[in-house]
Motif scaffolding. Structure first.
Motif, mmCIF file in Angstrom:
data_model
loop_
_atom_site.group_PDB
_atom_site.id
_atom_site.type_symbol
_atom_site.label_atom_id
_atom_site.label_comp_id
_atom_site.label_asym_id
_atom_site.label_seq_id
_atom_site.Cartn_x
_atom_site.Cartn_y
_atom_site.Cartn_z
ATOM 1 N N SER A 1 0.673 -1.055 -0.099
ATOM 2 C CA SER A 1 0.527 0.473 -0.388
ATOM 3 C C SER A 1 1.204 1.203 0.230
ATOM 4 C CB SER A 1 -1.002 -0.109 1.074
ATOM 5 O OG SER A 1 -1.749 -0.669 1.423
ATOM 6 N N ALA A 2 0.294 2.403 -0.811
ATOM 7 C CA ALA A 2 0.904 3.398 -0.834
ATOM 8 C C ALA A 2 1.575 4.362 0.820
ATOM 9 C CB ALA A 2 0.508 4.906 -0.844
ATOM 10 N N ASP B 1 4.004 2.414 2.344
ATOM 11 C CA ASP B 1 4.414 1.376 3.415
ATOM 12 C C ASP B 1 6.156 1.627 3.811
ATOM 13 O OD1 ASP B 1 2.278 -0.212 3.582
ATOM 14 O OD2 ASP B 1 2.505 -1.790 1.680
ATOM 15 N N ASN C 1 3.206 6.567 -4.669
ATOM 16 C CA ASN C 1 2.263 6.932 -4.307
ATOM 17 C C ASN C 1 1.387 5.798 -4.894
ATOM 18 O OD1 ASN C 1 -0.313 8.275 -3.707
ATOM 19 N ND2 ASN C 1 -0.481 9.758 -6.296
ATOM 20 N N ASN D 1 0.232 1.167 -5.235
ATOM 21 C CA ASN D 1 -0.953 -0.181 -4.440
ATOM 22 C C ASN D 1 -0.389 -0.639 -5.565
ATOM 23 O OD1 ASN D 1 -2.044 1.448 -1.912
ATOM 24 N ND2 ASN D 1 -3.540 2.240 -3.547
ATOM 25 N N THR D 2 -0.599 -1.628 -5.137
ATOM 26 C CA THR D 2 0.628 -2.786 -5.800
ATOM 27 C C THR D 2 -0.076 -4.506 -5.893
ATOM 28 O OG1 THR D 2 1.414 -4.209 -4.380
ATOM 29 C CG2 THR D 2 2.578 -2.217 -5.895
ATOM 30 N N THR D 3 -0.907 -4.820 -6.864
ATOM 31 C CA THR D 3 -1.818 -6.317 -7.136
ATOM 32 C C THR D 3 -0.554 -6.663 -7.881
ATOM 33 O OG1 THR D 3 -3.178 -5.235 -8.443
ATOM 34 C CG2 THR D 3 -3.912 -5.139 -6.163
ATOM 35 N N THR E 1 -1.065 0.486 -8.585
ATOM 36 C CA THR E 1 -1.738 1.262 -8.953
ATOM 37 C C THR E 1 -1.589 2.901 -8.529
ATOM 38 O OG1 THR E 1 -3.744 -0.210 -10.122
ATOM 39 C CG2 THR E 1 -4.964 1.791 -9.100
ATOM 40 N N ASP F 1 -1.974 6.403 -6.717
ATOM 41 C CA ASP F 1 -3.229 6.913 -5.638
ATOM 42 C C ASP F 1 -4.186 8.111 -6.001
ATOM 43 O OD1 ASP F 1 -3.482 4.845 -3.731
ATOM 44 O OD2 ASP F 1 -2.405 6.368 -2.027
#
Length: 417
Positions: A197-198, A200, A234, A236-238, A265, A267
């Motif tokens: 998450s942004a 982290d 900034n 988020n990773t999937t 992705t 934010d």
């Protein structure tokens, strides 16, 4: 009777001087329509005894019977004001008096946007659209294009090589160092940077891993065998999708088969700078694939407005989009000369003018609209200055008639004495 005739001449000449004076004074007034005076002679009659009692009509003076305005086209001058407008041809702009509620008509297109977004003239009268509704335009900061959207940019990072012991990967500001002493596969490296998450850090990552264990899951072995430092940007990773191309070149089937992709992705809405990924210690010596998969978009904010020939007010936005915000109405008046002038460069409908019909410019005989322009007064100063001299001479001549007639009356009165 000569005294009365002289007085009528004075009154008529005075009326003409007044009208000509107004014309000359308004020669620079936008949309002003010049006026002229119509004169008619007044007839007097007396009995003609020699003609069997029949009456004879003689001139009995002059009367300023009517003041007529000329609605001829004035010259159109361009300017840099985007909401100014001129009509080339027939028709009038339609305004609503906000105080009295009257609908009035004008050729003066000096329009601006007031603090609440209404399109108004210099007197605060609201400009009406083709449906007779007051035009309201966007006002900052809510001037967002109705056609624009907001999406997040998505980058793809694909690992295609194993990471040697003590190798490092810096992923968007977050650095991982392999301290386990064993090689990590491309899939294990990808797993390290998936699900982040942004913002982290090593602390947040360790806490999330501990929470997963407490909930009955297991900690990621690769994460537990290395050291994190830095802060994730900034993003988020999937888990991502393997790209077909990289930097415009088709990837080989072998590369696609070995690639372990991560979707990054952002934010923040709109286009972003592609995530920075660097490494040291991959067995093949190559950095991972990093490219933008889908560029984000942002709301388009109003940059400018312009008026086209049909009276459409078109907004241009920061994202390059355009949108028609409103359409200025144009009224056709059955008889312009029947209108009643009410000041502020406006006229009102009367029984002699007929009922005005509002529609779009360039339709059903209406003229076209010229944006960033104004219609000049149609006063011909040369003609009016010559007429002013003639009116002045007529006034002086009528004054002489009154003066001489007065002298005659004084003589007659003196004879009686």
């Amino acid at each position: 009777m000569s005294l009365i005739e002289g007085l009528s001449g004075l009154n008529a000449a005075s009326e003409q001087l007044s009208v000509l004076g107004k014309n000359i004074a308004n020669s620079a007034t936008v949309g002003y329509k010049s006026a002229s005076v119509d004169f008619t002679n007044v007839l007097a009659s007396h009995l003609n005894s020699a003609n069997s009692g029949m009456s004879t009509q003689t001139g009995g003076g002059v009367l300023a019977s009517n003041v007529t305005q000329s609605f001829s086209q004035g010259a159109i001058s361009k300017n840099t004001s985007p909401l100014n407008a001129a009509i080339s041809g027939q028709g009038m702009f339609v305004l609503k008096d906000p105080v009295l509620g009257n609908t009035v008509y004008t050729r003066n297109g000096q329009f601006t946007e007031n603090s609440t977004g209404y399109l108004v003239n210099g007197s605060g009268y609201k400009v009406l659209d083709i449906t007779g509704t007051a035009i309201q335009l966007p006002v900052s900061p809510n001037d967002v294009s109705p056609t624009s959207t907001q999406t997040y940019q998505v980058d793809t990072v694909a690992f295609t090589s194993s990471l040697s012991p003590y190798g490092t990967v810096t992923f968007g500001g977050l650095t991982y160092t392999n301290t386990d002493g064993s090689t990590l596969t491309a899939a294990e490296v990808a797993a390290i940077f998936t699900g982040l998450s942004a913002g982290d850090t090593s602390t947040t990552i360790a806490a999330r891993s501990a929470a997963a264990v407490a909930a009955g899951g297991s900690a990621n072995a690769a994460i537990s065998s290395g050291i994190f430092s830095g802060v994730l940007g900034n993003f988020n990773t999937t888990t991502g999708t393997v790209p077909d191309t990289y930097l415009g070149m088709q990837l080989s089937a072998a590369t696609q088969a070995s690639a372990q992709p991560i979707a990054v992705t952002y934010d923040s809405y709109g286009p972003q700078t592609t995530i920075s990924v660097s490494s040291s210690g991959f067995l093949t010596g190559s950095d991972p694939i990093v490219e933008t998969t889908t560029a984000g978009t942002d709301y388009g904010y109003l940059n400018s407005m312009a008026i086209d020939t049909e009276g459409n007010i078109v907004g241009t936005y920061s994202d390059g989009s355009t949108y028609t915000l409103a359409q200025i109405g144009v009224a056709m008046i059955p008889s312009n000369t029947g209108l009643k002038q009410v000041g502020n460069d406006t006229w009102m409908q009367t029984s002699k003018s007929g009922v005005p019909v509002i529609a779009a410019a360039n339709s059903l005989g209406r003229g076209t609209i010229v944006g960033s322009a104004l219609e000049d007064s149609n006063v011909n100063q040369t003609t009016d200055m010559v007429a002013l001299l003639a009116a002045q001479q007529a006034y002086q001549a009528s004054a002489q008639v009154v003066k001489i007639e007065n002298q005659i009356y004084q003589t007659l009165i003196g004879m009686n004495g």
